[in-house]
Each structure stands twice: as structure tokens, then as C-alpha cells.
Design a protein around this motif. Structure first.
Motif, mmCIF file in Angstrom:
data_model
loop_
_atom_site.group_PDB
_atom_site.id
_atom_site.type_symbol
_atom_site.label_atom_id
_atom_site.label_comp_id
_atom_site.label_asym_id
_atom_site.label_seq_id
_atom_site.Cartn_x
_atom_site.Cartn_y
_atom_site.Cartn_z
ATOM 1 N N PHE A 95 -8.100 -11.907 14.149
ATOM 2 C CA PHE A 95 -9.534 -11.750 14.364
ATOM 3 C C PHE A 95 -9.746 -10.948 15.634
ATOM 4 O O PHE A 95 -8.879 -10.897 16.522
ATOM 5 N N LYS B 141 -13.397 -19.144 12.210
ATOM 6 C CA LYS B 141 -13.873 -18.347 11.076
ATOM 7 C C LYS B 141 -12.711 -17.650 10.371
ATOM 8 O O LYS B 141 -12.618 -17.651 9.130
ATOM 9 N N VAL C 72 -12.383 -9.945 18.975
ATOM 10 C CA VAL C 72 -13.430 -10.514 19.803
ATOM 11 C C VAL C 72 -13.535 -9.714 21.103
ATOM 12 O O VAL C 72 -12.522 -9.254 21.644
ATOM 13 N N ASN D 23 -15.228 -19.538 17.902
ATOM 14 C CA ASN D 23 -15.959 -19.289 16.655
ATOM 15 C C ASN D 23 -15.221 -18.276 15.785
ATOM 16 O O ASN D 23 -15.092 -18.455 14.567
ATOM 17 N N GLN D 24 -14.708 -17.215 16.414
ATOM 18 C CA GLN D 24 -13.983 -16.189 15.664
ATOM 19 C C GLN D 24 -12.651 -16.733 15.147
ATOM 20 O O GLN D 24 -12.225 -16.414 14.031
ATOM 21 N N LYS E 93 -17.327 -17.976 21.968
ATOM 22 C CA LYS E 93 -17.229 -16.793 21.113
ATOM 23 C C LYS E 93 -15.821 -16.678 20.524
ATOM 24 O O LYS E 93 -15.644 -16.406 19.329
ATOM 25 N N TYR E 94 -14.816 -16.892 21.384
ATOM 26 C CA TYR E 94 -13.423 -16.839 20.943
ATOM 27 C C TYR E 94 -13.139 -17.902 19.879
ATOM 28 O O TYR E 94 -12.554 -17.617 18.824
#
Length: 355
Positions: free
Chosen positions: A81, A72, A83, A68-69, A65-66
Motif C-alpha cells: 500500500f 485496507k 501512503v 487505515n491504509q 493514515k498509515y
């Protein structure tokens, strides 16, 4: 927030704060720096040089998750970002839901500084900063700037239905209460320490916040009387975090900052401004009075019999004196305009601080 100095300021605040969490991660997930609340506590037998990784601090599945953010944000040229991560509490192994904002601090966008806060604790001084700092509005940014500029005294939470206060340790200590009083059963209300002259206006502005409902943020400068009878200037921010079904506020969260030094400077500037204004006025008009006397004397001389050279000198002195008088009038006019502009700025500053 993209200002690197402000980010560093918040990072330093997080290291010594009971409200923040702070961690810096490289692209492999290794912890470069962190506060004491992140990662396992080393024992006597542990190798002090042993690196700590993401999975030592957060649930391992959160790494995807970290990442990907992070990727992105990097591809979209964003400076930061957000999260949500589950932090591991050592040594118990319990999990705490936390919310983070990570900022890129390296050219390869791999090293990130994260500032986070718990989102599940019930007390305002455990979750309050997130509620204020998550805002992308000008009010949220102003609170951040104020905390960096002034001294954060603490947080308070008021339950309207129970008519009860919860205050942070820092705020209680500032008010002059001992540790025994803060941990005792007797409730402590910070409102009773508000200066009597400031209390009605504060309640009025809080009422406006409720009526909007909540669209106009609560912000107020006021004085606080400590138990030691000392008075400090404070800046209070407030936010309703719970509303009843009928639209009435049920729980209010706030933070208070010490702006005493700033207010002392403002008062000194005002007093200095008015002193200079009076001094400039008196000196300018005194000089013009002297010039008027000289012109009067020159008029008398001009009416007396004179030779050509004396007459020429009198006319020359009269001309220069009139030019001096015009310069003085111009200088006085400009001084009045500048003072009026400064007075308007001071008035606007005072008005905006009460909005």
C-alpha cells in the motif's frame, strides 16, 4: 511489485542510497530496521537499546493514515500500500513531505517494509527515483529490474529553457570529475560525453518522446566516454516532468545505468554464435563431401564383376552411406533453422533495447 527478492533488493539499495528512505515497522509502530535518515540520532548519553517508534520518525497524526491504509490493503488481499507521510528531520525538527510504499513481510500482515522518497526537493537526485518508481507501467517495472540487475550511475535533470544540466554526484564522479569540479560554478554537461556515433540516434529518440508528447518513454542504449578516455555502455531512461502551455517540454528528468558487463556478454554471445555457425557449416559440408566420395567409389565397385557376397556387401554399404547422407542433410537443415531463430532473437533483443 510483489516479488519478495526484488523488494529485499530495493531495501538493501535504500540502506546505502542517497535517493531512498527505508524503514520496517511492526504492528505497534516500533521501528525494527531503518536507514540513517529515519529517526533521531542517538547521543552519547542515550540508551542504545531504547526503541524508536513511528512518532519519533513521522508526525504522530500520520499514524492513523498509515494504519487505515495498512488495514485496507490487508482486507483487500493487496501485497502493498502507498501512503504520504511527513518525516521529521532531526535534530532541527523540520518536516519533509515523503511518499512511501509499504510491503507486508510477515504472515500476520503486521510487519511492513517501507521504501520512500522525498517529494519536495528540487534536485533530480533527491526526487527522481519516486517519479520513476511510482509508475505501475511496464516501463517503470523495467527500470526497477534494470537497477537491481545493473549499476545505477546517477541522475540528471535538463532545463530546456535555461539549456542547463543538473547531475548527481554519482554520475559526475563516473564521468571523471573531481569533487571540486562538481561543486564549482562551471556547469557540467553529461551529453558531451556521449559517444559521437551514438549521439544522433539518441537525439532522434528523444525527439520522438517529445512529439508523442511523452507517451512513448525515452529509453536508449549508448556509449559514454569518460574523462579518462575509457568507454562504458550505458542505458538511459528519460521522462519529461514539465511542459509549457503550448505543449513543449521544459524540464526533463533521467537516470543512467552502467550495462557494460551485460553488453560485453552480448557481444561475446554473438561472436560465439557466429563462430559455431561457421564451424558447423564447414564441418557438415566437409562430411557430406566425404560421403559423396564414398558413394562415387561404391558406384564404381558396383559396376565391376563381383560374386554374390561382395555384391551384397557393396549394396549394404551403399544403403548405409545414403542414410548417413540423409542424416547429415537433416542435421544441416535443423542447424540452419536454429541459427536463423537465434539470429532473429538477437535482432529482436537489439531492436527492443532501442525502443
Amino acid at each position: 511489485m510483489t516479488d519478495y527478492n526484488a523488494i529485499q533488493g530495493l531495501s538493501q539499495l535504500a540502506v546505502v542510497s542517497e535517493y531512498f528512505l527505508q524503514v520496517t515497522l511492526d504492528k505497534t509502530g516500533r521501528v525494527i530496521t531503518s536507514d540513517s535518515g529515519i529517526g533521531p540520532v542517538p547521543t552519547f548519553f542515550d540508551n542504545k537499546e531504547k526503541p524508536i517508534y513511528f512518532a519519533d520518525c513521522f508526525v504522530a497524526s500520520n499514524w492513523g493514515k498509515y494504519e487505515n491504509q495498512r488495514i485496507k490493503a490487508w482486507k483487500n488481499s493487496h501485497q502493498s500500500f502507498t501512503v504520504d507521510l511527513q518525516k521529521i528531520v532531526h535534530p532541527e525538527g523540520d518536516l519533509v513531505d515523503t511518499k512511501w510504499e509499504f510491503f507486508f513481510i510477515s504472515e500476520d500482515f503486521g510487519t511492513c517494509l517501507g521504501i520512500g522518497h522525498p517529494v519536495s526537493q528540487p534536485m533530480p537526485y533527491n526526487l527522481g527515483l519516486g517519479d520513476f518508481f511510482d509508475s505501475t507501467t511496464s516501463e517503470g517495472k523495467e527500470i526497477i529490474d534494470s537497477i537491481l540487475e545493473d549499476k545505477l550511475l546517477g541522475f540528471w535533470e535538463f532545463d530546456v529553457t535555461k539549456k542547463g544540466d543538473n547531475i548527481s554526484q554519482g554520475l559526475g564522479q563516473m564521468l571523471g570529475y573531481t569533487q571540486d569540479e562538481l561543486t564549482g560554478t562551471m556547469p557540467i554537461s553529461w551529453q558531451k560525453h556521449i559517444h559521437p556515433e551514438d549521439f544522433p540516434n539518441l537525439i532522434h529518440d528523444l525527439g520522438i518522446h517529445f512529439k508523442t508528447p511523452g507517451n512513448i518513454p525515452f529509453k536508449k542504449e549508448f556509449r559514454i566516454n569518460q574523462k579518462t578516455n575509457q568507454t562504458i555502455w550505458a542505458l538511459g531512461f528519460g521522462k519529461t516532468i514539465e511542459w509549457s502551455n503550448s505543449g513543449h517540454p521544459t524540464k526533463i528528468l533521467g537516470c543512467i545505468l552502467d550495462i557494460t558487463d551485460r553488453k560485453k556478454q552480448e557481444i561475446w554471445l554473438k561472436e560465439h554464435h557466429y563462430f559455431l555457425k561457421e564451424l558447423a557449416f564447414e564441418q557438415s559440408h566437409t562430411l557430406r563431401a566425404r560421403v559423396a566420395n564414398i558413394l562415387g567409389i561404391l558406384e564404381i565397385l558396383d559396376s565391376e564383376p563381383q560374386n554374390n557376397e561382395s555384391k551384397r556387401l557393396v549394396q549394404l554399404i551403399k544403403k548405409e552411406t545414403k542414410l548417413l547422407d540423409q542424416s547429415l542433410k537433416k542435421s544441416i537443415k535443423e542447424s540452419v533453422q536454429k541459427n536463423k531463430s537465434l539470429e532473429d532473437d538477437l535482432t529482436n533483443d537489439n531492436s527492443s533495447s532501442l525502443l
